[in-house]
Design a protein around this motif. Structure first.
Motif, PDB file in Angstrom:
ATOM      1  N   THR A 130      16.871  82.551  63.625  1.00  0.00           N
ATOM      2  CA  THR A 130      17.690  81.831  62.652  1.00  0.00           C
ATOM      3  C   THR A 130      17.625  80.355  63.024  1.00  0.00           C
ATOM      4  O   THR A 130      17.913  79.978  64.161  1.00  0.00           O
ATOM      5  N   THR A 132      18.183  76.110  62.253  1.00  0.00           N
ATOM      6  CA  THR A 132      18.784  74.949  61.601  1.00  0.00           C
ATOM      7  C   THR A 132      17.958  73.720  61.946  1.00  0.00           C
ATOM      8  O   THR A 132      17.621  73.507  63.116  1.00  0.00           O
ATOM      9  N   MET A 264      14.030  77.024  53.364  1.00  0.00           N
ATOM     10  CA  MET A 264      15.332  77.330  52.779  1.00  0.00           C
ATOM     11  C   MET A 264      15.377  78.767  52.244  1.00  0.00           C
ATOM     12  O   MET A 264      16.420  79.427  52.326  1.00  0.00           O
ATOM     13  N   ASP A 267      16.621  81.453  54.647  1.00  0.00           N
ATOM     14  CA  ASP A 267      17.970  81.204  55.169  1.00  0.00           C
ATOM     15  C   ASP A 267      18.021  80.054  56.165  1.00  0.00           C
ATOM     16  O   ASP A 267      18.892  80.018  57.048  1.00  0.00           O
ATOM     17  N   ARG A 269      18.751  76.196  57.337  1.00  0.00           N
ATOM     18  CA  ARG A 269      19.851  75.260  57.052  1.00  0.00           C
ATOM     19  C   ARG A 269      19.420  73.875  57.518  1.00  0.00           C
ATOM     20  O   ARG A 269      18.750  73.730  58.554  1.00  0.00           O
ATOM     21  N   VAL A 271      20.811  69.948  58.399  1.00  0.00           N
ATOM     22  CA  VAL A 271      21.953  69.087  58.680  1.00  0.00           C
ATOM     23  C   VAL A 271      21.423  67.673  58.910  1.00  0.00           C
ATOM     24  O   VAL A 271      20.543  67.469  59.751  1.00  0.00           O
TER      25      VAL A 271
END
Length: 388
Positions: A130, A132, A264, A267, A269, A271
């Motif tokens: 996962t 980011t 995207m 999943d 992300r 920032v």
């Protein structure tokens, strides 16, 4: 800056960049075959639509992919690709992912949203992480958006004496992984495609001998398409010999958006955030951090071996009927060393004209002298093409 100075400072290495390796497979074409019809590029000052400037993150000893521990975090570095970020990023992203797999945790922060950051994030996602992305800028506002962008893995201009055998092995593995991945992405959706390119010479290349730079011998022979040599009267260019090779073209405005879309969709992300110190980094919640900040690594981690290499491109309005690229201008009749130092790549967002390479220059303002010489050089080349 006169033309000769521009070329010597400007350094994509016309023939070297185009041919990409030692001992190329050379096919000499006889009079029965000729280069197919090629539409000359229309070059005029009225057709110039923009000039872009980017700073390549260059390290004399090559890119860095390695892991370290900082507090309770695992930090993996993936930076310093010079002019080869688009060419090598899938491969170095995979090498970084291998290091990440040594950890039990499957949550990762990727710092940087250029081509290296995006491909690293995708490689991590493909292996169950996962992810980011933390970045100050995202496409289309990254340095990667300003790149020439074709598969030229040796264009990072790494110094022979500064490399190690282990790094050479790492480079070859990264180049092969990237080459295979980019071929799978060829098509309209990703802005990756095959295109024929032409460079020019006063004499045909000799099989088994290479006029390239030492770094070009790093590229594995099996990922270097062969050359087709056209002699006098067999091609439309104003040079004795035209050397043809298929290359992988990457259109950054399409490619980077497509990578972001894929990230995207799985999943990912994003920032928007900047980091001033390493202490800022370790406040992130993710146990694994991958540094893909490129030139930003110099300030963030104190790597003073990392310097900018300034490059700029000037774009003409798109010309859909131009379906080939050129690398290097026509050599002077008296010397192979003198060429216009010009390179042309057709893209859907414009005809890209390059290129320059100013080492250790931090200025992001366009070099007007270089811009004039590059545009004039293309005027001379395409103005002299037969069949106009």
């Amino acid at each position: 800056m006169d033309r000769r100075q521009l070329l010597k400072a400007g350094g994509f290495g016309a023939l070297g960049l185009y041919m990409g390796g030692c001992a190329p497979r050379v096919q000499t074409i006889g009079p029965a075959r000729r280069v197919g019809p090629l539409t000359p590029v229309r070059v005029s000052w009225n057709d110039v639509i923009r000039t872009t400037v980017g700073l390549r993150p260059y390290r004399r000893s090559g890119f860095v992919v390695r892991a370290e521990r900082i507090d309770d975090k695992t930090l993996i570095h993936n930076y310093g690709h010079g002019g080869a970020g688009h060419s090598l990023s899938w491969g170095t992203g995979f090498l970084a992912t291998e290091l990440a797999l040594d950890n039990e945790q499957r949550r990762a922060a990727v710092v940087g949203a250029g081509v290296v950051g995006l491909t690293t994030a995708r490689q991590l996602q493909r292996h169950g992480f996962t992810v980011t992305i933390y970045a100050t800028s995202v496409p289309p506002h990254t340095t990667s958006n300003k790149a020439w962008a074709s598969f030229t893995p040796a264009s990072g201009i790494v110094a022979l004496g500064a490399r190690s055998p282990a790094w050479d092995t790492q480079f070859r593995r990264a180049a092969r992984i990237s080459y295979e991945q980019l071929q799978l992405l060829a098509g309209r959706d990703y802005g990756v495609s095959w295109i024929y390119s032409y460079s020019f010479s006063n004499a045909p290349p000799v099989e088994g001998r290479s006029p390239q730079r030492d770094t070009d011998s790093l590229v594995p022979p099996d990922i270097r398409p062969g050359l087709t040599v056209y002699g006098p009267g067999e091609h439309p260019f104003p040079a004795p010999y035209a050397i043809e090779r298929a290359i992988l073209r990457i259109e950054p405005s399409i490619y980077l958006d497509a990578l972001m879309h894929d990230f995207m969709q799985f999943d990912g992300r994003v920032v928007i955030r900047s980091f001033e110190t390493v202490s800022d980094l370790v406040t992130l919640e993710e146990p694994l951090i991958v540094n893909c900040t490129g030139l930003g690594t110099r300030d963030l981690f104190g790597d003073e071996a990392l310097i900018p290499v300034k490059g700029q491109l000037t774009f003409l309005v798109p010309q859909p009927f131009v379906s080939y690229a050129t690398f290097g201008g026509v050599p002077d009749s008296a010397s192979e060393e003198r060429s216009f130092g010009i390179h042309m790549m057709p893209r859907r967002d414009g005809i890209a004209l390059g290129g320059t390479s100013e080492r250790d220059v931090w200025d992001l303002e366009p070099n007007d002298d270089a811009r004039r010489e590059i545009v004039r050089g293309h005027m001379e080349l395409f103005g002299a093409m037969r069949g106009r």
